[in-house]
Design an enzyme around this catalytic site. Structure first.
Site, PDB file in Angstrom:
ATOM      1  N   ASP A  64      28.501 -45.258  16.520  1.00 13.97           N
ATOM      2  CA  ASP A  64      27.612 -45.550  15.393  1.00 13.97           C
ATOM      3  C   ASP A  64      26.417 -46.355  15.913  1.00 13.97           C
ATOM      4  O   ASP A  64      26.596 -47.423  16.507  1.00 13.97           O
ATOM      5  CB  ASP A  64      28.398 -46.351  14.346  1.00 13.97           C
ATOM      6  CG  ASP A  64      27.593 -46.572  13.081  1.00 13.97           C
ATOM      7  OD1 ASP A  64      26.542 -45.908  12.917  1.00 13.97           O
ATOM      8  OD2 ASP A  64      27.992 -47.418  12.265  1.00 13.97           O
ATOM      9  N   MET A  65      25.230 -45.858  15.697  1.00 10.12           N
ATOM     10  CA  MET A  65      24.035 -46.558  16.168  1.00 10.12           C
ATOM     11  C   MET A  65      23.875 -47.876  15.404  1.00 10.12           C
ATOM     12  O   MET A  65      24.235 -47.973  14.235  1.00 10.12           O
ATOM     13  CB  MET A  65      22.775 -45.700  15.967  1.00 10.12           C
ATOM     14  CG  MET A  65      22.849 -44.311  16.577  1.00 10.12           C
ATOM     15  SD  MET A  65      23.342 -44.323  18.297  1.00 10.12           S
ATOM     16  CE  MET A  65      21.941 -45.122  19.052  1.00 10.12           C
ATOM     17  N   ASP A  91      23.186 -40.942  12.227  1.00 12.77           N
ATOM     18  CA  ASP A  91      23.365 -41.851  13.378  1.00 12.77           C
ATOM     19  C   ASP A  91      24.818 -42.051  13.790  1.00 12.77           C
ATOM     20  O   ASP A  91      25.165 -43.059  14.372  1.00 12.77           O
ATOM     21  CB  ASP A  91      22.710 -43.207  13.076  1.00 12.77           C
ATOM     22  CG  ASP A  91      23.562 -44.066  12.152  1.00 12.77           C
ATOM     23  OD1 ASP A  91      24.307 -43.503  11.336  1.00 12.77           O
ATOM     24  OD2 ASP A  91      23.497 -45.297  12.255  1.00 12.77           O
ATOM     25  N   GLU A  92      25.650 -41.094  13.472  1.00 12.61           N
ATOM     26  CA  GLU A  92      27.077 -41.237  13.812  1.00 12.61           C
ATOM     27  C   GLU A  92      27.597 -39.978  14.494  1.00 12.61           C
ATOM     28  O   GLU A  92      27.266 -38.870  14.061  1.00 12.61           O
ATOM     29  CB  GLU A  92      27.911 -41.375  12.543  1.00 12.61           C
ATOM     30  CG  GLU A  92      27.864 -42.676  11.846  1.00 12.61           C
ATOM     31  CD  GLU A  92      28.618 -42.545  10.536  1.00 12.61           C
ATOM     32  OE1 GLU A  92      29.688 -43.132  10.420  1.00 12.61           O
ATOM     33  OE2 GLU A  92      28.139 -41.826   9.644  1.00 12.61           O
ATOM     34  N   TYR A 134      17.386 -47.072  12.112  1.00 10.79           N
ATOM     35  CA  TYR A 134      15.948 -46.845  11.882  1.00 10.79           C
ATOM     36  C   TYR A 134      15.113 -47.973  12.498  1.00 10.79           C
ATOM     37  O   TYR A 134      14.017 -47.755  12.977  1.00 10.79           O
ATOM     38  CB  TYR A 134      15.642 -46.748  10.385  1.00 10.79           C
ATOM     39  CG  TYR A 134      16.142 -45.495   9.697  1.00 10.79           C
ATOM     40  CD1 TYR A 134      17.004 -44.616  10.333  1.00 10.79           C
ATOM     41  CD2 TYR A 134      15.741 -45.193   8.386  1.00 10.79           C
ATOM     42  CE1 TYR A 134      17.464 -43.478   9.690  1.00 10.79           C
ATOM     43  CE2 TYR A 134      16.186 -44.054   7.747  1.00 10.79           C
ATOM     44  CZ  TYR A 134      17.057 -43.201   8.396  1.00 10.79           C
ATOM     45  OH  TYR A 134      17.503 -42.080   7.756  1.00 10.79           O
ATOM     46  N   ARG A 192      19.264 -60.096   9.843  1.00  9.05           N
ATOM     47  CA  ARG A 192      20.506 -60.331   9.089  1.00  9.05           C
ATOM     48  C   ARG A 192      20.952 -61.788   9.215  1.00  9.05           C
ATOM     49  O   ARG A 192      21.584 -62.333   8.319  1.00  9.05           O
ATOM     50  CB  ARG A 192      21.613 -59.398   9.586  1.00  9.05           C
ATOM     51  CG  ARG A 192      21.330 -57.940   9.247  1.00  9.05           C
ATOM     52  CD  ARG A 192      22.465 -57.031   9.673  1.00  9.05           C
ATOM     53  NE  ARG A 192      21.989 -55.655   9.845  1.00  9.05           N
ATOM     54  CZ  ARG A 192      22.772 -54.604   9.980  1.00  9.05           C
ATOM     55  NH1 ARG A 192      24.070 -54.739   9.947  1.00  9.05           N
ATOM     56  NH2 ARG A 192      22.251 -53.394  10.140  1.00  9.05           N
TER      57      ARG A 192
HETATM   58  N1  DCP Z   1      20.039 -45.257   5.600  1.00  5.12           N
HETATM   59  C1  DCP Z   1      19.261 -44.867   4.531  1.00  5.12           C
HETATM   60  N2  DCP Z   1      19.726 -45.031   3.283  1.00  5.12           N
HETATM   61  C2  DCP Z   1      20.914 -45.599   3.063  1.00  5.12           C
HETATM   62  C3  DCP Z   1      21.714 -46.014   4.140  1.00  5.12           C
HETATM   63  C4  DCP Z   1      21.238 -45.844   5.414  1.00  5.12           C
HETATM   64  O1  DCP Z   1      18.170 -44.363   4.726  1.00  5.12           O
HETATM   65  N3  DCP Z   1      21.348 -45.749   1.850  1.00  5.12           N
HETATM   66  C5  DCP Z   1      19.529 -45.043   6.959  1.00  5.12           C
HETATM   67  C6  DCP Z   1      18.961 -46.275   7.599  1.00  5.12           C
HETATM   68  C7  DCP Z   1      19.955 -46.646   8.630  1.00  5.12           C
HETATM   69  C8  DCP Z   1      20.639 -45.353   8.948  1.00  5.12           C
HETATM   70  O2  DCP Z   1      20.594 -44.586   7.770  1.00  5.12           O
HETATM   71  O3  DCP Z   1      19.328 -47.213   9.772  1.00  5.12           O
HETATM   72  C9  DCP Z   1      22.073 -45.524   9.378  1.00  5.12           C
HETATM   73  O4  DCP Z   1      22.793 -46.204   8.363  1.00  5.12           O
HETATM   74  P1  DCP Z   1      23.953 -47.242   8.702  1.00  5.12           P
HETATM   75  O5  DCP Z   1      24.737 -47.483   7.478  1.00  5.12           O
HETATM   76  O6  DCP Z   1      24.670 -46.778   9.918  1.00  5.12           O
HETATM   77  O7  DCP Z   1      23.215 -48.603   8.966  1.00  5.12           O
HETATM   78  P2  DCP Z   1      22.384 -49.092  10.188  1.00  5.12           P
HETATM   79  O8  DCP Z   1      22.497 -48.176  11.349  1.00  5.12           O
HETATM   80  O9  DCP Z   1      21.007 -49.407   9.726  1.00  5.12           O
HETATM   81  O10 DCP Z   1      23.061 -50.481  10.522  1.00  5.12           O
HETATM   82  P3  DCP Z   1      24.489 -50.767  11.158  1.00  5.12           P
HETATM   83  O11 DCP Z   1      24.227 -51.362  12.494  1.00  5.12           O
HETATM   84  O12 DCP Z   1      25.126 -51.750  10.235  1.00  5.12           O
HETATM   85  O13 DCP Z   1      25.252 -49.486  11.252  1.00  5.12           O
END
Ligand code: DCP
Length: 715
Positions: free
Chosen positions: A18-19, A120-121, A23, A60
């Site tokens: 998981d990245m 991203d997974e 974004y 965060r």
């Molecule tokens: N995203 C989005 N709308 C959402 C949730 C996520 O556009 N409701 C996008 C932005 C995130 C990406 O999808 O960067 C991946 O979502 P993640 O839940 O994996 O969250 P992040 O990668 O941002 O953070 P984390 O490190 O907690 O996984």
């Protein structure tokens, strides 16, 4: 409903990658000066600074959460850098993120079967690689173990006495009397650590990983230690993990089923399921789901990692909440044209790069009717065979919309009492292309394909009838996404299209996204094999045997159409190709290492904030269903909650779950984006979208989603 998959032995090595704040990382790669700084990506709409969709770990720490809008984020972290998502055609353009995800995936796929689960997974089946390593270079004989591997978190290993964690991990990896499963996991640790370093080196992105014997456990583990860390679930730690895992955290249990387990069966953690026999669970939830539940309580999950690197469908959508709702047919057509243009571009790109064609076009919308007892009625989704070429997709999508609208407002309900017209508003629109299959190699050139498409079979004169017939064939029973198309014939005039509905939901910001949807569909089947629907039967012979058959009919007419279509397609294609985004990372890795220390040393504080935030957000989320507050109101509630007295100790014994919940107004959720998002977010959103059976019970018993993130609350 979840389906029980055949049980598999526990000797697989599965990783879930998981990245981290994905974004944000993509934007930081574009602007390296932002590395290591509190940063967030905000949506296109600028209302109150735009909704945050990704938040860096640095931000965060200040308490910035994804549910906030830019202005609020600035209040808690004045130095935060807000980067707006790229915009194209008046809407967010996610292509850069998709491409970045593909870069990562292509690296991960080098070591095992790879399944792209969301933007991203990725799931990886590393069993073969681990077996090979075990046979050729077993970890117990390794003298030097990579630092990244030594930083792994191994569930169940205890370091409370202050002993050197890396030493404990080293010993665990080196154990020669470990059972075969643990030895395989030890190999998995080394392989994943290496892959993650490779990803960092080649893309400049950090990611986190879960390593376990199945997908379910790997997914659970990947979010436990973020960012840039990996967590391992040895077989012996599975039950401990599940015993305290809130039931709603489990994939597929975030919605109705999870709710029913809580309310009807008193099941609060996955471990609580252990008290029920398989028969009892089957009796209550059916054979498949019952068995599935029985299995997950024991950490059993036979789901295979599908070898899938490409999306199962493409989609483009936009939401129009509150005052932005579309109230005229021409406004809808304008936006549909934009969405179709984008969809067409992505289809062309897929065709060019992957030699795949999509067969079904679907239109989804959300709408409301004013002064109507039936205003809860859903806008019907409509599907038809997909014709390539922007103009054709636009035309078909508009026809689908008209068919849907006609059904939605009722054939004779366009004009209600006297001169008062039925008024409607569209709050979300999306088009998607599915049933994507590879073009059989060597049998069909792109030009032939488009030649066929311009044949009389799909002439616009006949399209209405064809759409209706084919959509019927295409409709799997019980799937509303493929409901029959009743096209307006002749086209209806919408006298209400000039009317304007007062804004009943003031102050809503605009959320929008576009997607690659990942759905369950068998990409391996070629058109020739798919005989189930009339459309594919028609296309197969042409795809397989070139331009015989239909193309001989109406030859002159087709030839004229073809020439026109071909040149239009070619010029559209050239144009689209020219504008396509190409992302290439260029900044130095060394620089990255300097500016960003992903060791996560000060994460516990951040975790506390995140957990508190999660509770508040989820409470709000649960409230959307019935009350439809706007975001401003919701944020106020959230702040109030955060300033309140509730204390939170959510499963600290199982390490940090730092996933933030999404706080959306229901009108702001674009249905087309949901499938591309991480599963837990999908679950949450789906839970809000689904009508609750017994909302009163839920409230009375304190069983909102938030309840499960706040065990200290009294139920
Ligand atoms: N995203 C989005 N709308 C959402 C949730 C996520 O556009 N409701 C996008 C932005 C995130 C990406 O999808 O960067 C991946 O979502 P993640 O839940 O994996 O969250 P992040 O990668 O941002 O953070 P984390 O490190 O907690 O996984």
């Amino acid at each position: 409903m979840p389906v029980a998959k055949p049980e598999s032995c526990d000797s697989r090595v599965i990783a879930h990658i998981d990245m981290d704040c994905f974004y944000v990382q993509v934007e930081q790669r574009k602007q390296p000066q932002l590395r290591g700084l509190p940063t967030a990506v905000v949506q296109y709409n600028e209302w109150k600074g735009g909704a945050l969709i990704a938040v860096s770990y640095e931000a965060r720490k200040f308490g910035v959460k994804r549910s906030m809008r830019g202005e609020e984020a600035k209040e808690v972290c004045p130095q935060i850098h807000l980067v707006q998502v790229p915009v194209a055609r008046g809407k967010a353009d996610l292509n850069g993120y998709r491409n970045a995800g593909s870069e990562v995936m292509s690296i991960l796929a080098r070591r095992g079967r790879c399944e792209r689960a969301s933007i991203d997974e990725v799931y990886l089946d590393l069993t073969d690689a681990a077996e090979t390593m075990l046979a050729e270079a077993p970890p117990q004989h390794l003298e030097a173990i990579d630092e990244e591997a030594l930083k792994s978190h191994i569930l169940g290993l205890n370091n409370e006495d202050g002993s050197d964690v890396k030493e404990i991990v080293r010993n665990w990896i080196h154990r020669c009397h470990a059972d075969h499963r643990d030895k395989l996991l030890a190999c998995g640790i080394l392989i994943v650590a290496e892959l993650r370093m490779q990803v960092l080196k080649e893309t400049e992105f950090t990611c986190s990983a879960g390593i376990a014997h199945n997908k379910m456990l790997a997914k659970l583990a990947s979010g436990m230690n973020k960012p840039a860390q990996q967590t391992v679930v040895p077989f012996s730690s599975v039950q401990g993990l599940l015993n305290s895992l809130p039931i709603r955290k489990m994939k597929q249990l975030g919605g109705k089923l999870g709710m029913s387990l809580q309310i009807d069966m008193g099941v609060n953690t996955v471990g609580d399921l252990l008290q029920f026999s398989e028969e009892k669970l089957q009796e209550r939830y059916g054979l498949n789901t019952g068995t599935w539940l029985w299995n997950i309580a024991r950490g059993i999950n036979g789901e295979a990692v599908e070898g899938r690197l490409l999306p199962k469908s493409h989609g483009s959508g936009k939401t129009f909440p509150g005052p932005r709702a579309l109230k005229t047919v021409s406004a809808v057509q304008h936006w549909l044209n934009q969405l179709c243009e984008e969809l067409s571009e992505r289809l062309c790109s897929d065709l060019e790069q992957n030699k795949r064609i999509a067969h079904t076009l679907t239109l989804h919308a959300r709408a409301y009717k004013s002064s109507d007892s039936d205003s809860e009625k859903k806008f019907p989704s409509k599907s038809c065979p997909l014709r390539y070429g922007t103009a054709k997709i636009q035309e078909d999508a508009f026809n689908l919309f008209q068919a849907g609208l006609r059904e939605y407002i009722g054939l004779y309900g366009v004009k209600s009492q006297g001169s008062h017209y039925s008024r409607w508003g569209i709050t979300s629109l999306s088009v998607s292309a599915s049933k994507i299959v590879p073009i059989p190699s060597g049998t069909c050139s792109i030009v032939k394909y488009f030649h066929w498409q311009s044949s009389s079979h799909f002439s616009s004169i006949q399209s209405a009838e064809n759409l209706r017939m084919d959509a019927t064939h295409l409709s799997p029973p019980g799937n509303e996404s493929y409901s029959e198309v009743g096209l307006p014939e002749p086209k209806i005039h919408f006298p209400g299209e000039d009317s304007w509905i007062e804004d009943t939901t003031p102050g809503l910001g605009l959320q929008e996204q576009k997607i690659n949807v990942w759905k369950d569909e068998d990409l391996s089947c070629s058109p020739s094999k798919k005989k189930v629907d009339g459309f594919t039967e028609d296309t197969s012979p042409l795809l397989l045997s070139g331009t015989q058959g239909c193309l001989e009919q109406n030859q002159n007419k087709q030839q004229r159409e073809f020439s026109k279509d071909e040149s239009r397609f070619k010029s559209e294609y050239r144009e689209q190709k020219g504008t396509r985004l190409k992302n290439k990372g260029t900044s130095s890795i060394l620089k990255f290492f300097k500016s960003c220390n992903p060791s996560g040393t000060s994460l516990s504080q951040e975790h506390d904030r995140t957990v508190q935030g999660t509770d508040a957000q989820l409470t709000n989320g649960a409230g959307f269903q019935s009350s439809c507050h706007n975001l401003a109101e919701l944020n106020e509630v959230e702040v109030a909650k955060e300033n309140g007295t509730s204390s939170h100790s959510y499963i600290r014994d199982q390490d940090e779950w730092r996933r933030e919940a999404w706080s959306y107004n229901i009108n702001e959720i674009d249905p087309s984006v949901i499938d591309e998002l991480p599963m837990e977010i999908q679950d949450e959103i789906q839970a809000w979208l689904r009508p609750r059976k017994r909302p009163n019970n839920i409230v009375q018993r304190g069983s909102t989603i938030s309840h499960y993130f706040s065990p200290t609350k009294k139920s």
